[in-house]
Scaffold this active site. Structure first.
Site, PDB file in Angstrom:
ATOM      1  N   ASN A   9       0.896  -0.985  -0.030  1.00 24.23           N
ATOM      2  CA  ASN A   9      -0.016  -0.061   0.075  1.00 24.23           C
ATOM      3  C   ASN A   9       0.875   1.288   0.082  1.00 24.23           C
ATOM      4  O   ASN A   9       1.618   1.498   1.067  1.00 24.23           O
ATOM      5  CB  ASN A   9      -0.778   0.054   1.234  1.00 24.23           C
ATOM      6  CG  ASN A   9      -1.910   1.412   1.411  1.00 24.23           C
ATOM      7  OD1 ASN A   9      -1.771   1.889   0.527  1.00 24.23           O
ATOM      8  ND2 ASN A   9      -2.396   1.270   2.435  1.00 24.23           N
ATOM      9  N   TRP A  10       1.048   1.636  -1.259  1.00 25.35           N
ATOM     10  CA  TRP A  10       2.143   3.088  -1.291  1.00 25.35           C
ATOM     11  C   TRP A  10       1.416   4.273  -0.590  1.00 25.35           C
ATOM     12  O   TRP A  10       2.235   5.225  -0.570  1.00 25.35           O
ATOM     13  CB  TRP A  10       2.241   3.211  -2.978  1.00 25.35           C
ATOM     14  CG  TRP A  10       3.099   2.128  -3.419  1.00 25.35           C
ATOM     15  CD1 TRP A  10       3.545   0.776  -3.063  1.00 25.35           C
ATOM     16  CD2 TRP A  10       3.745   2.190  -4.647  1.00 25.35           C
ATOM     17  NE1 TRP A  10       4.304   0.198  -3.767  1.00 25.35           N
ATOM     18  CE2 TRP A  10       4.409   1.025  -4.940  1.00 25.35           C
ATOM     19  CE3 TRP A  10       3.556   3.205  -5.677  1.00 25.35           C
ATOM     20  CZ2 TRP A  10       4.771   0.644  -5.995  1.00 25.35           C
ATOM     21  CZ3 TRP A  10       4.324   2.682  -6.919  1.00 25.35           C
ATOM     22  CH2 TRP A  10       5.032   1.403  -7.304  1.00 25.35           C
ATOM     23  N   HIS A  98      -9.941   1.342   4.242  1.00 22.24           N
ATOM     24  CA  HIS A  98      -8.587   1.430   5.273  1.00 22.24           C
ATOM     25  C   HIS A  98      -8.832   2.319   6.244  1.00 22.24           C
ATOM     26  O   HIS A  98      -9.436   3.255   6.185  1.00 22.24           O
ATOM     27  CB  HIS A  98      -7.643   2.171   4.377  1.00 22.24           C
ATOM     28  CG  HIS A  98      -6.093   2.020   4.946  1.00 22.24           C
ATOM     29  ND1 HIS A  98      -5.591   2.830   5.738  1.00 22.24           N
ATOM     30  CD2 HIS A  98      -5.100   1.219   4.871  1.00 22.24           C
ATOM     31  CE1 HIS A  98      -4.475   2.574   6.179  1.00 22.24           C
ATOM     32  NE2 HIS A  98      -4.206   1.347   5.491  1.00 22.24           N
ATOM     33  N   GLU A 100      -7.240   4.800   7.516  1.00 21.78           N
ATOM     34  CA  GLU A 100      -6.962   6.085   7.411  1.00 21.78           C
ATOM     35  C   GLU A 100      -8.051   6.911   6.592  1.00 21.78           C
ATOM     36  O   GLU A 100      -8.510   7.914   6.925  1.00 21.78           O
ATOM     37  CB  GLU A 100      -5.798   6.462   6.488  1.00 21.78           C
ATOM     38  CG  GLU A 100      -4.540   5.885   7.255  1.00 21.78           C
ATOM     39  CD  GLU A 100      -3.110   5.793   6.659  1.00 21.78           C
ATOM     40  OE1 GLU A 100      -3.181   5.502   5.399  1.00 21.78           O
ATOM     41  OE2 GLU A 100      -2.442   5.100   7.394  1.00 21.78           O
ATOM     42  N   GLY A 176       1.857   2.311  10.688  1.00 20.82           N
ATOM     43  CA  GLY A 176       2.853   3.215  10.505  1.00 20.82           C
ATOM     44  C   GLY A 176       3.636   3.760  11.735  1.00 20.82           C
ATOM     45  O   GLY A 176       4.452   4.690  11.899  1.00 20.82           O
ATOM     46  N   GLY A 237       2.619  -1.234   4.277  1.00 18.97           N
ATOM     47  CA  GLY A 237       2.598   0.182   3.854  1.00 18.97           C
ATOM     48  C   GLY A 237       4.035   0.519   3.792  1.00 18.97           C
ATOM     49  O   GLY A 237       4.713   0.314   2.503  1.00 18.97           O
ATOM     50  N   GLY A 238       4.644   1.307   4.707  1.00 21.15           N
ATOM     51  CA  GLY A 238       5.804   1.882   4.721  1.00 21.15           C
ATOM     52  C   GLY A 238       7.148   1.065   3.966  1.00 21.15           C
ATOM     53  O   GLY A 238       7.990   1.394   3.068  1.00 21.15           O
TER      54      GLY A 238
HETATM   55  P1  PGA Z   1       2.464  -0.032   7.684  1.00 20.68           P
HETATM   56  O1  PGA Z   1       1.000   0.482   6.919  1.00 20.68           O
HETATM   57  O2  PGA Z   1       3.038  -0.980   6.993  1.00 20.68           O
HETATM   58  O3  PGA Z   1       3.244   1.270   6.945  1.00 20.68           O
HETATM   59  O4  PGA Z   1       2.088  -0.013   9.048  1.00 20.68           O
HETATM   60  C1  PGA Z   1       0.078  -0.673   6.630  1.00 20.68           C
HETATM   61  C2  PGA Z   1      -1.253   0.012   6.066  1.00 20.68           C
HETATM   62  O5  PGA Z   1      -1.806   0.823   6.390  1.00 20.68           O
HETATM   63  O6  PGA Z   1      -1.622  -0.854   5.075  1.00 20.68           O
END
Ligand code: PGA
Length: 253
Positions: A9-10, A98, A100, A176, A237-238
């Site tokens: 997930n960029w 998600h 977010e 994150g 993500g990261g």
């Molecule tokens: P992260 O993000 O690996 O940076 O914790 C995961 C995500 O939100 O899909």
């Protein structure tokens, strides 16, 4: 046997040039790693979907996905992107719900049920995210909340429709933050989700659903997480922003 997936997930990162470089590197590095029932998905920003879908091409187990789509078919919704637009550029799947999106854009279960429906109507595979914030985990409400999130967005689906989506369990406190859920915590919640699906549908249907773990997955912890019987891969993500790290995670599946 259910599918195993490593999805990157960029989020809102990378310019077009950087995105091209990352996708090219990932394609080159993971091509030999994705065999059997393993798939790799790159969830990239909207403006890069058409180009990266072409860059990745067909005939590979790597594909490109979107990070969101509108609940509406088309029309006067300035700034939105529809499910049919995504399929028209060759996209096969889309992240929905998600944390977010839930947190910053007010997306709730009712809205997500509509997004799931429209995505499926257009042949997209939703990657549906659920997961609890820290205070809910601390007050021991995580199982109930995640079960409710699953019910609200998914329980109106038929068994056949449910089997055409992927679930990602992502505890918000692990996203994150560098604070990963332990393998035991991930396994426990994945088992809770699968049992909940089995209670509504059947054990056979629940056993076919791919459930990914997300939240600070790294090359260092992926192997242990992916070894859990109910963890079928990761939403990363990261660590998906660096081709080497992401490749190491893909190798861990
Ligand atoms: P992260 O993000 O690996 O940076 O914790 C995961 C995500 O939100 O899909």
């Amino acid at each position: 046997m259910r599918k195993k997936i490593v999805a990157g997930n960029w989020k809102m990162n990378k310019t077009l040039e950087e995105a091209n470089i990352l996708a090219t590197e990932v394609k080159g590095m993971v091509a030999d790693e994705v065999k059997g029932n393993v798939e790799v998905i790159l969830c990239v920003p909207f403006p890069y979907l058409a180009q990266l879908t072409k860059l990745i091409g067909t005939g590979t187990r790597i594909s490109v996905a979107a990070q969101n789509c509108s609940q509406h078919e088309s029309g006067a919704y300035t700034g939105e992107v529809s499910a049919s637009m995504l399929t028209s550029v060759g996209v096969k799947s889309v992240i929905l719900g998600h944390s977010e999106r839930r947190q910053y854009f007010g997306e709730d279960g009712q809205l997500l049920a509509k997004k799931i429906d429209i995505a499926q109507k257009h042949g997209l595979t939703p990657i549906f995210c659920c997961g609890e914030p820290l205070e809910v985990r601390e007050s021991n409400g995580h199982e109930d909340l995640v079960k409710r999130q699953v019910e609200e967005a998914l329980f109106h689906l038929s068994a056949a429709q449910l089997q055409k989506l992927v679930i990602a369990y992502e505890p918000v406190w692990a996203i994150g933050t560098g604070k990963t859920a332990s393998a035991q915590q991930a396994q426990d919640m994945h088992a809770v989700i699968r049992k909940h699906l089995a209670s509504k549908y059947s054990q056979a249907v629940a056993d076919e659903i791919t459930i990914l773990y997300g939240g600070s997955v790294t090359a260092a912890n992926a192997k242990e997480l992916f070894a859990c019987p109910d963890v079928d891969g990761g939403l990363v993500g990261g660590a998906s922003l660096k081709s080497r790290d992401f490749t190491e995670i893909v190798k861990s599946i």
